[in-house]
Design a protein around this motif. Structure first.
Motif, mmCIF file in Angstrom:
data_model
loop_
_atom_site.group_PDB
_atom_site.id
_atom_site.type_symbol
_atom_site.label_atom_id
_atom_site.label_comp_id
_atom_site.label_asym_id
_atom_site.label_seq_id
_atom_site.Cartn_x
_atom_site.Cartn_y
_atom_site.Cartn_z
ATOM 1 N N GLU A 32 0.825 -1.204 0.000
ATOM 2 C CA GLU A 32 0.000 0.000 0.000
ATOM 3 C C GLU A 32 0.862 1.258 0.000
ATOM 4 O OE1 GLU A 32 -2.924 2.629 -0.193
ATOM 5 O OE2 GLU A 32 -3.183 0.456 -0.402
ATOM 6 N N VAL A 33 1.906 1.278 0.809
ATOM 7 C CA VAL A 33 2.779 2.445 0.881
ATOM 8 C C VAL A 33 3.553 2.634 -0.422
ATOM 9 C CG1 VAL A 33 4.819 3.406 2.050
ATOM 10 C CG2 VAL A 33 2.998 2.356 3.385
ATOM 11 N N ALA A 34 3.924 1.522 -1.044
ATOM 12 C CA ALA A 34 4.730 1.601 -2.267
ATOM 13 C C ALA A 34 3.877 1.679 -3.529
ATOM 14 C CB ALA A 34 5.649 0.379 -2.352
ATOM 15 N N SER A 35 2.543 1.652 -3.396
ATOM 16 C CA SER A 35 1.656 1.509 -4.559
ATOM 17 C C SER A 35 1.787 2.640 -5.571
ATOM 18 C CB SER A 35 0.204 1.402 -4.106
ATOM 19 O OG SER A 35 -0.172 2.539 -3.354
ATOM 20 N N GLU A 36 1.901 3.899 -5.099
ATOM 21 C CA GLU A 36 1.985 5.013 -6.048
ATOM 22 C C GLU A 36 3.415 5.364 -6.418
ATOM 23 O OE1 GLU A 36 0.152 5.672 -3.152
ATOM 24 O OE2 GLU A 36 -1.920 5.604 -3.909
ATOM 25 N N LYS A 37 4.394 4.729 -5.747
ATOM 26 C CA LYS A 37 5.787 5.051 -6.047
ATOM 27 C C LYS A 37 6.154 4.539 -7.440
ATOM 28 C CE LYS A 37 8.860 5.261 -2.958
ATOM 29 N NZ LYS A 37 9.912 4.983 -1.972
ATOM 30 N N GLY A 38 7.026 5.272 -8.089
ATOM 31 C CA GLY A 38 7.425 4.883 -9.433
ATOM 32 C C GLY A 38 6.481 5.417 -10.488
ATOM 33 N N THR A 39 5.469 6.207 -10.082
ATOM 34 C CA THR A 39 4.531 6.815 -11.032
ATOM 35 C C THR A 39 4.456 8.320 -10.760
ATOM 36 O OG1 THR A 39 2.602 6.539 -9.605
ATOM 37 C CG2 THR A 39 3.158 4.694 -11.039
ATOM 38 N N TYR B 148 4.572 -3.118 14.305
ATOM 39 C CA TYR B 148 4.933 -3.914 13.130
ATOM 40 C C TYR B 148 4.302 -3.357 11.857
ATOM 41 C CZ TYR B 148 7.444 -7.653 15.510
ATOM 42 O OH TYR B 148 8.386 -8.368 16.195
ATOM 43 N N THR B 149 3.131 -2.732 11.965
ATOM 44 C CA THR B 149 2.513 -2.096 10.803
ATOM 45 C C THR B 149 3.357 -0.920 10.329
ATOM 46 O OG1 THR B 149 0.297 -2.718 11.574
ATOM 47 C CG2 THR B 149 0.431 -0.953 9.946
ATOM 48 N N ILE B 150 3.829 -0.117 11.283
ATOM 49 C CA ILE B 150 4.693 1.016 10.934
ATOM 50 C C ILE B 150 5.993 0.518 10.318
ATOM 51 C CG2 ILE B 150 5.976 2.986 11.848
ATOM 52 C CD1 ILE B 150 3.841 3.174 14.059
ATOM 53 N N LEU B 151 6.564 -0.547 10.891
ATOM 54 C CA LEU B 151 7.808 -1.098 10.353
ATOM 55 C C LEU B 151 7.595 -1.601 8.921
ATOM 56 C CD1 LEU B 151 10.761 -1.940 10.761
ATOM 57 C CD2 LEU B 151 9.919 -4.112 11.701
ATOM 58 N N SER B 152 6.469 -2.258 8.669
ATOM 59 C CA SER B 152 6.169 -2.737 7.317
ATOM 60 C C SER B 152 6.007 -1.573 6.350
ATOM 61 C CB SER B 152 4.887 -3.581 7.338
ATOM 62 O OG SER B 152 5.018 -4.686 8.201
ATOM 63 N N ALA B 153 5.355 -0.509 6.815
ATOM 64 C CA ALA B 153 5.202 0.683 5.978
ATOM 65 C C ALA B 153 6.562 1.312 5.692
ATOM 66 C CB ALA B 153 4.284 1.688 6.676
ATOM 67 N N PHE B 154 7.413 1.325 6.705
ATOM 68 C CA PHE B 154 8.762 1.871 6.531
ATOM 69 C C PHE B 154 9.535 1.075 5.478
ATOM 70 C CE2 PHE B 154 13.251 1.480 7.975
ATOM 71 C CZ PHE B 154 13.679 2.742 7.585
ATOM 72 N N MET B 155 9.455 -0.252 5.551
ATOM 73 C CA MET B 155 10.150 -1.081 4.569
ATOM 74 C C MET B 155 9.572 -0.860 3.172
ATOM 75 S SD MET B 155 12.390 -2.413 6.481
ATOM 76 C CE MET B 155 13.156 -3.508 5.286
ATOM 77 N N GLY B 156 8.254 -0.659 3.100
ATOM 78 C CA GLY B 156 7.632 -0.383 1.805
ATOM 79 C C GLY B 156 8.049 0.945 1.228
ATOM 80 N N SER B 157 8.385 1.909 2.087
ATOM 81 C CA SER B 157 8.803 3.227 1.596
ATOM 82 C C SER B 157 10.199 3.208 0.985
ATOM 83 C CB SER B 157 8.766 4.244 2.750
ATOM 84 O OG SER B 157 9.794 3.971 3.693
ATOM 85 N N LEU B 158 10.951 2.133 1.221
ATOM 86 C CA LEU B 158 12.329 2.055 0.716
ATOM 87 C C LEU B 158 12.421 1.439 -0.672
ATOM 88 C CD1 LEU B 158 14.239 0.926 3.946
ATOM 89 C CD2 LEU B 158 14.014 3.230 3.011
ATOM 90 N N VAL B 159 11.324 0.874 -1.178
ATOM 91 C CA VAL B 159 11.361 0.281 -2.510
ATOM 92 C C VAL B 159 10.929 1.323 -3.536
ATOM 93 C CG1 VAL B 159 10.926 -2.035 -1.649
ATOM 94 C CG2 VAL B 159 9.008 -0.613 -2.342
ATOM 95 N N THR B 160 11.439 1.203 -4.733
ATOM 96 C CA THR B 160 11.110 2.162 -5.782
ATOM 97 C C THR B 160 10.007 1.655 -6.698
ATOM 98 O OG1 THR B 160 12.897 1.218 -7.146
ATOM 99 C CG2 THR B 160 13.430 3.132 -5.773
ATOM 100 N N ARG B 161 9.659 0.380 -6.551
ATOM 101 C CA ARG B 161 8.572 -0.193 -7.346
ATOM 102 C C ARG B 161 7.667 -1.012 -6.436
ATOM 103 N NH1 ARG B 161 11.475 -3.535 -11.939
ATOM 104 N NH2 ARG B 161 12.426 -4.364 -10.042
ATOM 105 N N SER B 162 6.353 -0.926 -6.671
ATOM 106 C CA SER B 162 5.402 -1.613 -5.788
ATOM 107 C C SER B 162 5.553 -3.123 -5.836
ATOM 108 C CB SER B 162 3.963 -1.225 -6.169
ATOM 109 O OG SER B 162 3.697 -1.588 -7.515
#
Length: 413
Positions: A203-210, A292-306
Motif C-alpha cells: 500500500e505504501v509503495a503503490s503510487e511510487k514509481g509513477t 509492526y505495521t509502521i515497520l512494514s510501511a517503513f520497509m515499503g517506503s524504501l522500494v522504488t517499485r510496488s
C-alpha cells in the motif's frame, strides 16, 4: 487533518472491498468448520459399532458386557473364535475381543479389519483393568475396604499467594485462564503481522514509481499521506478483529445454554477470560500490531517499485518469527525463562513476551508499565522517523536498491 482522514478512509475502503480481505476474513471460519467436520467424520468412520466378546471364562465375558453396554453393541450369539471370524468376514460385526486368563494374568486381543481407535483401545484397557483388579483382590483375599485403601493415591494441590501489608494471602487469579489469554494474544498478533506486513508495504509503495505522487503531494503533505495509509491499514485490521469479536459474542449468546459451553465455563470462567483479554494484554496487542505495521510501511517506503514490496517485508517476517517462536515454545513449559524476561522489555519482542509473564503472574505492575511505555515510545519514534524517510524517498523514480534509497534519504535529511 481532513486530508489525512480522506487518505485513511480511501485506503480503508479500497482494502475492505477486495477479494483478498474477504478470503482473510473467512479463512478462520472455514478452517474451524473444516476441522469440526473432519473430526466428526473421522470419529464416525473409526467408531466401532458391533463387536463380539470371546472368553472361556463366562464371568469375565459377562463383566466386559456389563461394563461396555453403554459404549458398544454386542453380538451375544457368537461364542467361539471361528464364529467370530466368519461374522467378521461376512461384515456382520466390526471386530471381536478375545479375553484369556492365564493364572492371575488377564489379557485381551482385539481383531478387526481396521485399526483400533485410541478411544476404543482405552475403553478395552479400562474394562480389563477392572477385571484384573477384581482377580487380584480375590487372589489376595482382600476385603473391599482394604482394596479402597490400596487404591488411594497421593494428592497435590496448588496454592498461589501474594503478600499484602506483610501478610501472606491467597491470590485468586486463575492462572490457567491467563495462560490461555497470553498464548492467544501471541498467536493473534503473529497471524496479523504475517498477513498484513506485505499488504501494508504494498500500500505504501503503490503510487511510487509513477507521476501520480506529484499530483497527490500538490494537495497534501507526504507525512499526512503516509500517516493516512497507516491509519487506513490499521482500520482494516481492527475491522477484521471486530468481526471475529462480534461473531464470538453472537455465538456465545446462541450456544451459552449448551452442555459443551457450560462444561467449558466451569473450567474457564467468562469474567476472568474477559478480564484477561481487556487488560494490559489488549494494549500490548494493539501497540505491537501498530509497531509492526509502521515497520512494514517503513520497509515499503524504501522500494522504488510496488512489485518489490513483498521482498521488502522479508526482514519483518523474520523478525516476527524470531520474536514469536521462542515464546510459543517456552510459554507453557518455562514461562520464567530468562529469554522471556529479557525480551519482555525490548520493543518488537515485548508484545509477545510480556503477556506470557502477565499470565504467569511473575511480573510487577511497574514492570508492565515500563515495558508498555517503551513499546508506545517506540511506535512514536518509528512513526516519525519512517515518515521523514518516506518524505525523502517518495519521489525517487530510479531503480535503486533499498540500501541505496535509505542512504539517499538519510543524506537528504
Amino acid at each position: 487533518m481532513n486530508k489525512l482522514w480522506v487518505v485513511a478512509l480511501e485506503t480503508y475502503k479500497k482494502h475492505v472491498k477486495t477479494v483478498t480481505f474477504l478470503i482473510m476474513l473467512l479463512a478462520p471460519f472455514v478452517m474451524v468448520a473444516f476441522s469440526l467436520g473432519f473430526g466428526y467424520f473421522a470419529n464416525n468412520m473409526s467408531k466401532t459399532n458391533e463387536i463380539a466378546v470371546i472368553s472361556e471364562n463366562e464371568a469375565i465375558k459377562e463383566g466386559i458386557l456389563a461394563q461396555g453396554k453403554k459404549d458398544f453393541k454386542f453380538d451375544k450369539k457368537i461364542n467361539s473364535e471361528k464364529e467370530a471370524e466368519k461374522a467378521l468376514k461376512d461384515e456382520k460385526i466390526d471386530g471381536f475381543l478375545v479375553v484369556k486368563q492365564e493364572g492371575d494374568q488377564i489379557s485381551g486381543r482385539y481383531t478387526s479389519k481396521k485399526s483400533l481407535g485410541t478411544d476404543d483401545q482405552q475403553r478395552f484397557t479400562q474394562y480389563l483393568n477392572g477385571l484384573q483388579l477384581a482377580a487380584n483382590t480375590e487372589a489376595l483375599k482382600l476385603k473391599p475396604e482394604e482394596v479402597q485403601t490400596l487404591m488411594k493415591s497421593a494428592k497435590v494441590t496448588d496454592r498461589q499467594v501474594e503478600f499484602k501489608d506483610n501478610k501472606m494471602v491467597d491470590n485468586n487469579t486463575n492462572k490457567f485462564v491467563l495462560s490461555m489469554v497470553g498464548f492467544l494474544i501471541v498467536f493473534v498478533m503473529y497471524m496479523i503481522v504475517l498477513n498484513y506486513a506485505s499488504i501494508t508495504a504494498q500500500e505504501v509503495a503503490s503510487e511510487k514509481g509513477t507521476r501520480i505522487m506529484e499530483v497527490i503531494l500538490s494537495s497534501t503533505s507526504a507525512a499526512k499521506h503516509y500517516y493516512g495509509k497507516i491509519i487506513g491499514i490499521s482500520l482494516v485490521i481492527l475491522t477484521q478483529v471486530a468481526v471475529y469479536a462480534v461473531t464470538g459474542v453472537v455465538g456465545y449468546v446462541f450456544a451459552k445454554d449448551t452442555d459443551m459451553v457450560q462444561d467449558m465455563l466451569k473450567n474457564i470462567p467468562l469474567g476472568e477470560l474477559l478480564k484477561g483479554l481487556l487488560g494490559y494484554n489488549l494494549l500490548f496487542l494493539l501497540f505491537g500490531v501498530l509497531l509492526y505495521t509502521i515497520l512494514s510501511a517503513f520497509m515499503g517506503s524504501l522500494v522504488t517499485r510496488s512489485e518489490d514490496a513483498p521482498k521488502a517485508v522479508t526482514p519483518v517476517t523474520f523478525l516476527v518469527l524470531i520474536a514469536a517462536m521462542p515464546v510459543m515454545m517456552l510459554s507453557l513449559s518455562q514461562p520464567d525463562h530468562v529469554l522471556i524476561k529479557i525480551t519482555s522489555y525490548i520493543p518488537f519482542f515485548s508484545s509477545f513476551s510480556m503477556p506470557v509473564r502477565i499470565a504467569n503472574d511473575s511480573v510487577q505492575q511497574w514492570e508492565i508499565l515500563a515495558s508498555l511505555g517503551l513499546l508506545a515510545l517506540s511506535c512514536v519514534i518509528l512513526l516519525k522517523v519512517s515518515a521523514a524517510i518516506y518524505k525523502s524517498t517518495v519521489l525517487i523514480y530510479s531503480d535503486k536498491s533499498m540500501g541505496q534509497v535509505f542512504k539517499e534519504a538519510v543524506n537528504l535529511k
